[in-house]
Design an enzyme around this catalytic site. Structure first.
Site, PDB file in Angstrom:
ATOM      1  N   LYS A   1       0.882  -1.186   0.000  1.00  0.00           N
ATOM      2  CA  LYS A   1       0.000   0.000   0.000  1.00  0.00           C
ATOM      3  C   LYS A   1       0.910   1.223   0.000  1.00  0.00           C
ATOM      4  O   LYS A   1       1.423   1.632   1.044  1.00  0.00           O
ATOM      5  CB  LYS A   1      -0.889  -0.020   1.244  1.00  0.00           C
ATOM      6  CG  LYS A   1      -2.234   0.659   1.105  1.00  0.00           C
ATOM      7  CD  LYS A   1      -2.206   2.131   0.804  1.00  0.00           C
ATOM      8  CE  LYS A   1      -1.900   2.976   2.024  1.00  0.00           C
ATOM      9  NZ  LYS A   1      -1.635   4.407   1.651  1.00  0.00           N
TER      10      LYS A   1
ATOM     11  N   GLU B   1       9.010   1.493  11.371  1.00  0.00           N
ATOM     12  CA  GLU B   1      10.091   2.466  11.165  1.00  0.00           C
ATOM     13  C   GLU B   1       9.433   3.829  11.222  1.00  0.00           C
ATOM     14  O   GLU B   1       8.708   4.205  10.309  1.00  0.00           O
ATOM     15  CB  GLU B   1      10.740   2.255   9.781  1.00  0.00           C
ATOM     16  CG  GLU B   1      11.322   0.887   9.563  1.00  0.00           C
ATOM     17  CD  GLU B   1      12.591   0.659  10.379  1.00  0.00           C
ATOM     18  OE1 GLU B   1      13.231   1.639  10.795  1.00  0.00           O
ATOM     19  OE2 GLU B   1      12.930  -0.513  10.604  1.00  0.00           O
TER      20      GLU B   1
ATOM     21  N   CYS C   1      13.479  10.866   7.296  1.00  0.00           N
ATOM     22  CA  CYS C   1      13.314  10.434   8.692  1.00  0.00           C
ATOM     23  C   CYS C   1      14.588  10.655   9.494  1.00  0.00           C
ATOM     24  O   CYS C   1      14.530  10.973  10.672  1.00  0.00           O
ATOM     25  CB  CYS C   1      12.902   8.975   8.735  1.00  0.00           C
ATOM     26  SG  CYS C   1      13.986   7.948   7.746  1.00  0.00           S
TER      27      CYS C   1
ATOM     28  N   GLU D   1       9.088  16.480  15.439  1.00  0.00           N
ATOM     29  CA  GLU D   1       9.572  16.251  14.074  1.00  0.00           C
ATOM     30  C   GLU D   1       8.857  17.207  13.117  1.00  0.00           C
ATOM     31  O   GLU D   1       7.641  17.189  13.011  1.00  0.00           O
ATOM     32  CB  GLU D   1       9.317  14.803  13.647  1.00  0.00           C
ATOM     33  CG  GLU D   1       9.942  14.511  12.305  1.00  0.00           C
ATOM     34  CD  GLU D   1       9.734  13.066  11.857  1.00  0.00           C
ATOM     35  OE1 GLU D   1       8.616  12.557  12.014  1.00  0.00           O
ATOM     36  OE2 GLU D   1      10.697  12.471  11.351  1.00  0.00           O
TER      37      GLU D   1
HETATM   38  P1  NAD Z   1       2.100   8.641   7.574  1.00  0.00           P
HETATM   39  O1  NAD Z   1       2.343   7.893   8.795  1.00  0.00           O
HETATM   40  O2  NAD Z   1       0.994   9.626   7.545  1.00  0.00           O
HETATM   41  O3  NAD Z   1       1.823   7.673   6.332  1.00  0.00           O
HETATM   42  C1  NAD Z   1       2.686   6.626   5.976  1.00  0.00           C
HETATM   43  C2  NAD Z   1       1.888   5.546   5.278  1.00  0.00           C
HETATM   44  O4  NAD Z   1       0.971   4.995   6.208  1.00  0.00           O
HETATM   45  C3  NAD Z   1       1.039   6.026   4.096  1.00  0.00           C
HETATM   46  O5  NAD Z   1       1.043   5.010   3.103  1.00  0.00           O
HETATM   47  C4  NAD Z   1      -0.349   6.167   4.698  1.00  0.00           C
HETATM   48  O6  NAD Z   1      -1.381   6.037   3.758  1.00  0.00           O
HETATM   49  C5  NAD Z   1      -0.352   5.025   5.685  1.00  0.00           C
HETATM   50  N1  NAD Z   1      -1.251   5.187   6.828  1.00  0.00           N
HETATM   51  C6  NAD Z   1      -1.562   6.334   7.484  1.00  0.00           C
HETATM   52  N2  NAD Z   1      -2.431   6.063   8.491  1.00  0.00           N
HETATM   53  C7  NAD Z   1      -2.674   4.725   8.471  1.00  0.00           C
HETATM   54  C8  NAD Z   1      -3.481   3.842   9.252  1.00  0.00           C
HETATM   55  N3  NAD Z   1      -4.214   4.285  10.278  1.00  0.00           N
HETATM   56  N4  NAD Z   1      -3.490   2.536   8.939  1.00  0.00           N
HETATM   57  C9  NAD Z   1      -2.740   2.055   7.917  1.00  0.00           C
HETATM   58  N5  NAD Z   1      -1.972   2.833   7.136  1.00  0.00           N
HETATM   59  C10 NAD Z   1      -1.926   4.158   7.413  1.00  0.00           C
HETATM   60  O7  NAD Z   1       3.492   9.285   7.275  1.00  0.00           O
HETATM   61  P2  NAD Z   1       3.937  10.176   6.078  1.00  0.00           P
HETATM   62  O8  NAD Z   1       3.465  11.571   6.327  1.00  0.00           O
HETATM   63  O9  NAD Z   1       3.625   9.549   4.784  1.00  0.00           O
HETATM   64  O10 NAD Z   1       5.541  10.083   6.261  1.00  0.00           O
HETATM   65  C11 NAD Z   1       6.209  10.860   7.146  1.00  0.00           C
HETATM   66  C12 NAD Z   1       6.598  10.102   8.392  1.00  0.00           C
HETATM   67  O11 NAD Z   1       7.292   8.884   8.070  1.00  0.00           O
HETATM   68  C13 NAD Z   1       7.572  10.900   9.223  1.00  0.00           C
HETATM   69  O12 NAD Z   1       7.233  10.822  10.580  1.00  0.00           O
HETATM   70  C14 NAD Z   1       8.897  10.214   8.959  1.00  0.00           C
HETATM   71  O13 NAD Z   1       9.885  10.407   9.913  1.00  0.00           O
HETATM   72  C15 NAD Z   1       8.512   8.803   8.798  1.00  0.00           C
HETATM   73  N6  NAD Z   1       9.540   8.069   8.028  1.00  0.00           N
HETATM   74  C16 NAD Z   1      10.321   7.163   8.694  1.00  0.00           C
HETATM   75  C17 NAD Z   1      11.329   6.462   8.029  1.00  0.00           C
HETATM   76  C18 NAD Z   1      12.196   5.454   8.739  1.00  0.00           C
HETATM   77  O14 NAD Z   1      12.877   4.666   8.088  1.00  0.00           O
HETATM   78  N7  NAD Z   1      12.209   5.425  10.049  1.00  0.00           N
HETATM   79  C19 NAD Z   1      11.509   6.685   6.667  1.00  0.00           C
HETATM   80  C20 NAD Z   1      10.693   7.610   6.020  1.00  0.00           C
HETATM   81  C21 NAD Z   1       9.697   8.285   6.722  1.00  0.00           C
END
Ligand code: NAD
Length: 501
Positions: free
Chosen positions: A200, A275, A309, A405
């Site tokens: 997804k 992550e 991240c 963040e």
């Molecule tokens: P997000 O958490 O809003 O979304 C990430 C993914 O999760 C998307 O595909 C979204 O559709 C899905 N999602 C959101 N809510 C969900 C739910 N309730 N159930 C299932 N799926 C759901 O994050 P974002 O805004 O896309 O990305 C930014 C965040 O990701 C930041 O906090 C960043 O630090 C983190 N990040 C971490 C890493 C790592 O390796 N640790 C890498 C990249 C990004």
């Protein structure tokens, strides 16, 4: 230049039209083929550097997710489940060759969807993804159990051993910031272990995932091994996490979504890797190569618009050099050229979405209200695209801009007095993803590495990631590790077999 830029967009749009329909509307990819959604809602894919939609994908329903999971589950007992590891490895290598063939297109799909310079995808995302695929392809026939001697069973000798079996159907949920690379951190080890996958992608960046699934069919993967369902997190993502036939969820994203996913996955005791975000410190000692450090500090917060991240969003500098380093970082920020993703001169692009733009602009206001000292940037411009100038503040670790963040090109410089003080400030965070130490003192680098609370510590270089090195966070930055041999543990179950002789 303008004609060249528009020509590059025309070519890209034509390419997309050939892979979808003339309106550049894409379907899900389920069971080896493009599959229309059972619903009629769609999500537009937008270039945030121009605020213009250029493609669309399904806003998938529970029924779409169910179809994808069933296709994936069928293959566990089908042709894929019967393939020896060496064959799985060969398929992953073939897929890597096709990704390499199409790397320009994949890079454009991702860069244009998040507004970042396309060159960054070609120097980081694609090479890293390819290396990850080839690294894990090599593991596919080396996942072994062990024979374990015991004292026997009621006086009878035994032969005991373990088997490492694929965990089953993996639901992979991916964010938008470096989508193809992070997708590969999940898919490559899962495929090597013999799992099947429902991916997804993020709402903002579905195209490279759909293309990858089509390439898997071209590579010869059995239908249903890699399925892609586009859609929203709270609907399609949540349906994937709830689905009873999904054995494991691997998620990269923010802590809020991570918590919701963790709660839901607990209902069926799904295996889970998380992550999450970070607030990583870059710590500069006076004995460091300062020119190299300043380049590393600037890259650590301005690469990919700071939407990383592991962004080094807190710069901790020894007080004796704090003014000098802060001024140099502000100078570097002021010199950054913002531009279009396809403009080869652009050094930084737009923020990925309106929500992301508003969030970063909001934090700049918060920093000003908290009376952090603005040294560079601090301005935003959404007249043509969602642009934020690289921004440098000087402040304290207890300010919100140092604790929360931001996920944008905003950094706070914080002076420290000595090594102990640097460690105290660095570790005073709810996150623990990465930390960077800039020093020429080898003993100091090991002392710091041992005491920093982070999943990764890099000395004299920001983001020294590699497919062979475990990656993940402590505290609120997540649970579990991707990459490296330990990633295979996340996609295998250990079965113990005892034969009473
Ligand atoms: P997000 O958490 O809003 O979304 C990430 C993914 O999760 C998307 O595909 C979204 O559709 C899905 N999602 C959101 N809510 C969900 C739910 N309730 N159930 C299932 N799926 C759901 O994050 P974002 O805004 O896309 O990305 C930014 C965040 O990701 C930041 O906090 C960043 O630090 C983190 N990040 C971490 C890493 C790592 O390796 N640790 C890498 C990249 C990004």
């Amino acid at each position: 230049m303008n004609d060249q830029l528009e020509g590059a967009y025309d070519a890209f749009h034509q390419d997309l039209a050939q892979r979808s329909n003339s309106a550049r509307a894409f379907d899900n990819f389920i069971g080896g083929r493009a599959t229309p959604s059972t619903g009629d809602r769609r999500i537009e894919v937008v270039n945030p550097a121009r605020k213009s939609a250029f493609a669309s994908v399904p806003d998938s329903t529970d029924a779409d997710v169910d179809a994808a999971v069933r296709a994936a589950a069928a293959q566990l007992d089908g042709a894929w489940g019967a393939l020896p590891g060496a064959e799985r490895g060969r398929l992953i290598l073939r897929l890597a060759d096709l990704v390499e063939r199409d790397k320009e297109l994949i890079g454009r799909m991702d860069a244009i969807s998040i507004g970042r310079p396309v060159v960054e995808t070609q120097i980081l995302d694609l090479p890293n993804a390819l290396d990850t695929m080839r690294y894990f392809a090599g593991w596919a026939d080396k996942i072994t159990g062990t024979a374990i001697p015991t004292g026997g069973y009621f006086g009878r000798p035994t032969h005991s051993y373990t088997r490492r079996e694929p965990v089953g159907v993996v639901g992979a949920i991916v964010p938008w910031n470096t989508p193809f690379m992070i997708t590969m951190w999940k898919l490559a080890p899962a495929l090597a272990a013999g799992c099947t996958i429902v991916l997804k992608p993020a709402e903002e960046t579905p195209l490279s995932a759909l293309h990858l699934a089509a390439l898997a069919t071209e590579a010869g993967f059995p239908d249903g091994v890699i399925n892609v369902v586009t859609g929203r997190g709270e609907t399609a993502g949540a349906a994937l996490v709830r689905h009873p036939l999904v054995a494991k969820i691997t998620f990269t994203g923010g802590p809020e979504a991570g918590r919701a996913i963790g709660r839901s996955a607990a209902d069926s005791f799904k295996r889970l890797s998380l992550e999450l975000g970070g607030k990583s410190p870059q710590i500069v000692f006076p004995d460091a190569d300062l020119d190299g450090a300043i380049r590393g500090l600037a890259m650590g917060i301005f690469f990919n618009q700071g939407e990383v991240c592991a962004a080094g969003s807190r710069v901790l500098v020894h007080r004796s050099i704090a003014d000098k380093v802060a001024a140099a970082l502000a100078g570097a920020a002021s010199g950054v050229r913002l531009g279009d993703p396809l403009d080869p001169e652009a050094q930084m692009g737009a923020l990925a979405s309106r929500a992301q733009f508003d969030r970063v602009a909001g934090y700049i206001d918060i920093a000003k209200a908290e009376q952090a000292e603005l040294l560079a940037g601090g301005t935003v411009d959404d007249s043509h695209g969602l642009f934020v100038r690289p921004t440098v503040f000087r402040g304290r670790n207890d300010m919100r801009i140092a604790q929360e963040e931001i996920f944008g090109p905003v950094v706070v410089v914080i002076p420290f007095d000595d090594e102990e003080d640097a460690l105290r400030i660095a570790n005073a965070s709810s996150y623990g993803l990465a930390a960077v130490v800039w020093t020429s003192d080898v003993a100091r680098s090991h002392r710091m590495a041992a005491r920093l609370k982070a999943g990764s510590v890099w000395v004299n270089g920001w983001a020294a990631i590699d497919a062979r090195l475990p990656w993940g966070g402590v505290k609120q930055s997540g649970a579990g590790r991707e990459n490296g041999a330990s990633a295979l543990d996340a996609y295998t179950e250990i079965k113990t077999v005892t034969i009473v002789l």
